[in-house]
Motif scaffolding. Structure first.
Motif, PDB file in Angstrom:
ATOM      1  N   ARG A   6      44.952  55.450 -92.538  1.00 18.56           N
ATOM      2  CA  ARG A   6      43.519  55.442 -92.270  1.00 18.56           C
ATOM      3  C   ARG A   6      42.724  55.219 -93.556  1.00 18.56           C
ATOM      4  NH1 ARG A   6      41.002  60.878 -91.488  1.00 18.56           N
ATOM      5  NH2 ARG A   6      41.146  60.647 -93.721  1.00 18.56           N
ATOM      6  N   ASN A   7      43.067  55.945 -94.595  1.00 13.89           N
ATOM      7  CA  ASN A   7      42.346  55.802 -95.863  1.00 13.89           C
ATOM      8  C   ASN A   7      42.483  54.400 -96.439  1.00 13.89           C
ATOM      9  OD1 ASN A   7      41.530  58.443 -95.637  1.00 13.89           O
ATOM     10  ND2 ASN A   7      43.053  59.237 -97.069  1.00 13.89           N
ATOM     11  N   SER A   8      43.674  53.828 -96.312  1.00 13.07           N
ATOM     12  CA  SER A   8      43.899  52.468 -96.800  1.00 13.07           C
ATOM     13  C   SER A   8      43.052  51.467 -96.027  1.00 13.07           C
ATOM     14  CB  SER A   8      45.380  52.120 -96.672  1.00 13.07           C
ATOM     15  OG  SER A   8      45.610  50.780 -97.025  1.00 13.07           O
ATOM     16  N   LEU A   9      43.013  51.610 -94.695  1.00 10.91           N
ATOM     17  CA  LEU A   9      42.201  50.710 -93.871  1.00 10.91           C
ATOM     18  C   LEU A   9      40.714  50.875 -94.162  1.00 10.91           C
ATOM     19  CD1 LEU A   9      44.077  50.899 -90.456  1.00 10.91           C
ATOM     20  CD2 LEU A   9      43.852  48.905 -91.947  1.00 10.91           C
ATOM     21  N   VAL A  10      40.277  52.101 -94.349  1.00 11.69           N
ATOM     22  CA  VAL A  10      38.855  52.340 -94.656  1.00 11.69           C
ATOM     23  C   VAL A  10      38.511  51.704 -95.995  1.00 11.69           C
ATOM     24  CG1 VAL A  10      37.178  54.146 -95.256  1.00 11.69           C
ATOM     25  CG2 VAL A  10      38.610  54.403 -93.224  1.00 11.69           C
ATOM     26  N   LEU A  11      39.338  51.915 -97.005  1.00 12.42           N
ATOM     27  CA  LEU A  11      39.072  51.339 -98.328  1.00 12.42           C
ATOM     28  C   LEU A  11      39.064  49.818 -98.281  1.00 12.42           C
ATOM     29  CD1 LEU A  11      38.648  51.707-101.383  1.00 12.42           C
ATOM     30  CD2 LEU A  11      41.139  51.691-101.624  1.00 12.42           C
ATOM     31  N   THR A  12      40.047  49.237 -97.605  1.00 13.40           N
ATOM     32  CA  THR A  12      40.109  47.786 -97.485  1.00 13.40           C
ATOM     33  C   THR A  12      38.884  47.249 -96.755  1.00 13.40           C
ATOM     34  OG1 THR A  12      42.522  47.882 -97.432  1.00 13.40           O
ATOM     35  CG2 THR A  12      41.512  45.865 -96.630  1.00 13.40           C
ATOM     36  N   SER A  13      38.476  47.924 -95.697  1.00 17.03           N
ATOM     37  CA  SER A  13      37.298  47.489 -94.942  1.00 17.03           C
ATOM     38  C   SER A  13      36.044  47.529 -95.796  1.00 17.03           C
ATOM     39  CB  SER A  13      37.105  48.385 -93.720  1.00 17.03           C
ATOM     40  OG  SER A  13      38.214  48.335 -92.887  1.00 17.03           O
ATOM     41  N   VAL A  14      35.875  48.576 -96.548  1.00 17.19           N
ATOM     42  CA  VAL A  14      34.695  48.703 -97.411  1.00 17.19           C
ATOM     43  C   VAL A  14      34.725  47.621 -98.489  1.00 17.19           C
ATOM     44  CG1 VAL A  14      33.561  50.205 -99.113  1.00 17.19           C
ATOM     45  CG2 VAL A  14      34.330  51.149 -96.927  1.00 17.19           C
ATOM     46  N   LEU A  15      35.887  47.354 -99.067  1.00 21.39           N
ATOM     47  CA  LEU A  15      35.992  46.316-100.099  1.00 21.39           C
ATOM     48  C   LEU A  15      35.704  44.935 -99.522  1.00 21.39           C
ATOM     49  CD1 LEU A  15      39.087  47.538-102.162  1.00 21.39           C
ATOM     50  CD2 LEU A  15      36.670  47.603-102.829  1.00 21.39           C
ATOM     51  N   TYR A  16      36.211  44.649 -98.324  1.00 19.55           N
ATOM     52  CA  TYR A  16      35.920  43.366 -97.666  1.00 19.55           C
ATOM     53  C   TYR A  16      34.422  43.213 -97.435  1.00 19.55           C
ATOM     54  CZ  TYR A  16      40.465  41.309 -96.469  1.00 19.55           C
ATOM     55  OH  TYR A  16      41.669  40.679 -96.509  1.00 19.55           O
ATOM     56  N   ALA A  17      33.811  44.259 -96.902  1.00 19.77           N
ATOM     57  CA  ALA A  17      32.377  44.198 -96.632  1.00 19.77           C
ATOM     58  C   ALA A  17      31.593  44.026 -97.936  1.00 19.77           C
ATOM     59  CB  ALA A  17      31.921  45.450 -95.888  1.00 19.77           C
ATOM     60  N   ALA A  18      31.986  44.734 -98.988  1.00 20.02           N
ATOM     61  CA  ALA A  18      31.299  44.609-100.276  1.00 20.02           C
ATOM     62  C   ALA A  18      31.468  43.195-100.842  1.00 20.02           C
ATOM     63  CB  ALA A  18      31.835  45.643-101.255  1.00 20.02           C
ATOM     64  N   LEU A  19      32.671  42.653-100.770  1.00 18.32           N
ATOM     65  CA  LEU A  19      32.904  41.279-101.231  1.00 18.32           C
ATOM     66  C   LEU A  19      32.057  40.307-100.433  1.00 18.32           C
ATOM     67  CD1 LEU A  19      34.421  39.151-102.912  1.00 18.32           C
ATOM     68  CD2 LEU A  19      36.221  39.204-101.180  1.00 18.32           C
ATOM     69  N   GLY A  20      31.977  40.516 -99.134  1.00 25.07           N
ATOM     70  CA  GLY A  20      31.155  39.658 -98.284  1.00 25.07           C
ATOM     71  C   GLY A  20      29.689  39.699 -98.683  1.00 25.07           C
ATOM     72  N   VAL A  21      29.176  40.886 -98.973  1.00 25.84           N
ATOM     73  CA  VAL A  21      27.774  41.016 -99.393  1.00 25.84           C
ATOM     74  C   VAL A  21      27.552  40.287-100.715  1.00 25.84           C
ATOM     75  CG1 VAL A  21      26.022  42.674-100.174  1.00 25.84           C
ATOM     76  CG2 VAL A  21      27.343  43.132 -98.103  1.00 25.84           C
ATOM     77  N   VAL A  22      28.481  40.441-101.650  1.00 28.08           N
ATOM     78  CA  VAL A  22      28.358  39.751-102.942  1.00 28.08           C
ATOM     79  C   VAL A  22      28.357  38.240-102.734  1.00 28.08           C
ATOM     80  CG1 VAL A  22      29.556  39.284-105.127  1.00 28.08           C
ATOM     81  CG2 VAL A  22      29.304  41.633-104.319  1.00 28.08           C
ATOM     82  N   LEU A  23      29.256  37.738-101.893  1.00 26.54           N
ATOM     83  CA  LEU A  23      29.306  36.301-101.634  1.00 26.54           C
ATOM     84  C   LEU A  23      28.030  35.811-100.955  1.00 26.54           C
ATOM     85  CD1 LEU A  23      32.998  35.819-100.431  1.00 26.54           C
ATOM     86  CD2 LEU A  23      32.012  35.227-102.654  1.00 26.54           C
ATOM     87  N   MET A  24      27.457  36.631-100.077  1.00 19.70           N
ATOM     88  CA  MET A  24      26.235  36.234 -99.390  1.00 19.70           C
ATOM     89  C   MET A  24      25.033  36.232-100.339  1.00 19.70           C
ATOM     90  SD  MET A  24      26.857  38.192 -95.727  1.00 19.70           S
ATOM     91  CE  MET A  24      25.274  38.897 -95.756  1.00 19.70           C
ATOM     92  N   ILE A  25      24.969  37.190-101.248  1.00 22.36           N
ATOM     93  CA  ILE A  25      23.810  37.311-102.139  1.00 22.36           C
ATOM     94  C   ILE A  25      23.920  36.382-103.344  1.00 22.36           C
ATOM     95  CG2 ILE A  25      22.542  38.899-103.638  1.00 22.36           C
ATOM     96  CD1 ILE A  25      23.287  41.135-101.701  1.00 22.36           C
ATOM     97  N   PHE A  26      25.130  36.218-103.864  1.00 22.43           N
ATOM     98  CA  PHE A  26      25.335  35.433-105.085  1.00 22.43           C
ATOM     99  C   PHE A  26      26.361  34.315-104.884  1.00 22.43           C
ATOM    100  CE2 PHE A  26      24.531  39.882-106.446  1.00 22.43           C
ATOM    101  CZ  PHE A  26      23.288  39.695-107.031  1.00 22.43           C
ATOM    102  N   PRO A  27      26.146  33.377-103.952  1.00 23.71           N
ATOM    103  CA  PRO A  27      27.169  32.348-103.719  1.00 23.71           C
ATOM    104  C   PRO A  27      27.386  31.438-104.926  1.00 23.71           C
ATOM    105  CG  PRO A  27      25.166  31.802-102.540  1.00 23.71           C
ATOM    106  CD  PRO A  27      24.975  33.185-103.101  1.00 23.71           C
ATOM    107  N   GLY A  28      26.318  31.065-105.622  1.00 20.46           N
ATOM    108  CA  GLY A  28      26.460  30.189-106.788  1.00 20.46           C
ATOM    109  C   GLY A  28      27.234  30.849-107.911  1.00 20.46           C
ATOM    110  N   THR A  29      26.928  32.116-108.164  1.00 22.00           N
ATOM    111  CA  THR A  29      27.627  32.861-109.212  1.00 22.00           C
ATOM    112  C   THR A  29      29.103  33.013-108.861  1.00 22.00           C
ATOM    113  OG1 THR A  29      25.598  34.065-109.710  1.00 22.00           O
ATOM    114  CG2 THR A  29      27.644  35.026-110.496  1.00 22.00           C
ATOM    115  N   ALA A  30      29.395  33.302-107.592  1.00 20.02           N
ATOM    116  CA  ALA A  30      30.790  33.445-107.164  1.00 20.02           C
ATOM    117  C   ALA A  30      31.547  32.141-107.357  1.00 20.02           C
ATOM    118  CB  ALA A  30      30.850  33.892-105.703  1.00 20.02           C
TER     119      ALA A  30
END
Length: 180
Positions: A6-30
């Motif tokens: 459960r903890n692994s899935l929660v951490l992975t989910s949060v990291l995916y969502a955070a990466l997605g937000v970064v890609l959405m906000i800063f696509p050129g920088t990424a």
């Protein structure tokens, strides 16, 4: 549900969502960061090949693999080029796809005109679709960096959706498991 999973899935989910937000906000920088990393890896591999050639030529008493030197220099120069002009790497893919779409739109336009000649009543719909396709192709060729940035934003949305849905599913499954 097992706590570690459960903890692994929660951490992975949060990291995916955070990466997605970064890609959405800063696509050129990424994109620039990805190109810089590709340039650094290419440059590093080129330098490794040159150093390998030098070491082998000293060990072999002057005889060495010239291909290692050639490949090392070419990769080193390519790595430097990618570091100096990262937008070139980013723009190659949409330009190639845009050219394909443009060629395909010309074929679609010809098919629409053939449909008109054959008396098909809605030939104009096929022609309109071909014109829209041509517009998309032209945008991809003329504005490749913006096209790729839009794709990065779309990928970011996918990561956010994946992270949030996995997190929700994990928490719901954990709750259901505990209620048993």
């Amino acid at each position: 549900m097992l706590k570690g999973i459960r903890n692994s899935l929660v951490l992975t989910s949060v990291l995916y969502a955070a990466l997605g937000v970064v890609l959405m906000i800063f696509p050129g920088t990424a994109l620039r960061l990805a190109c810089t990393l590709i340039g650094l890896v290419t440059l590093g591999y080129g330098l490794t090949r040159v150093l390998s050639w030098r070491r082998l030529s000293q060990e072999a008493g002057g005889y060495s693999q010239r291909f290692d030197l050639f490949l090392g220099v070419v990769l080193g120069l390519l790595g430097l080029f990618l570091l100096v002009t990262p937008q070139v790497l980013v723009s190659i893919i949409p330009v190639a796809l845009g050219l394909y779409v443009l060629v395909d739109s010309v074929s679609a336009g010809k098919r629409a005109l053939d449909m008109k000649a054959l008396g098909y009543q809605r030939w104009w719909a096929a022609l309109a679709a071909a014109l829209v396709l041509a517009a998309f192709g032209a945008v991809m060729v003329l504005r490749p960096f913006q096209t790729v940035e839009s794709l990065v934003v779309f990928i970011g949305v996918g990561f956010v959706f994946d992270g949030v849905s996995t997190l929700a599913g994990t928490l719901a499954a954990d709750r259901a498991y505990r209620d048993k």
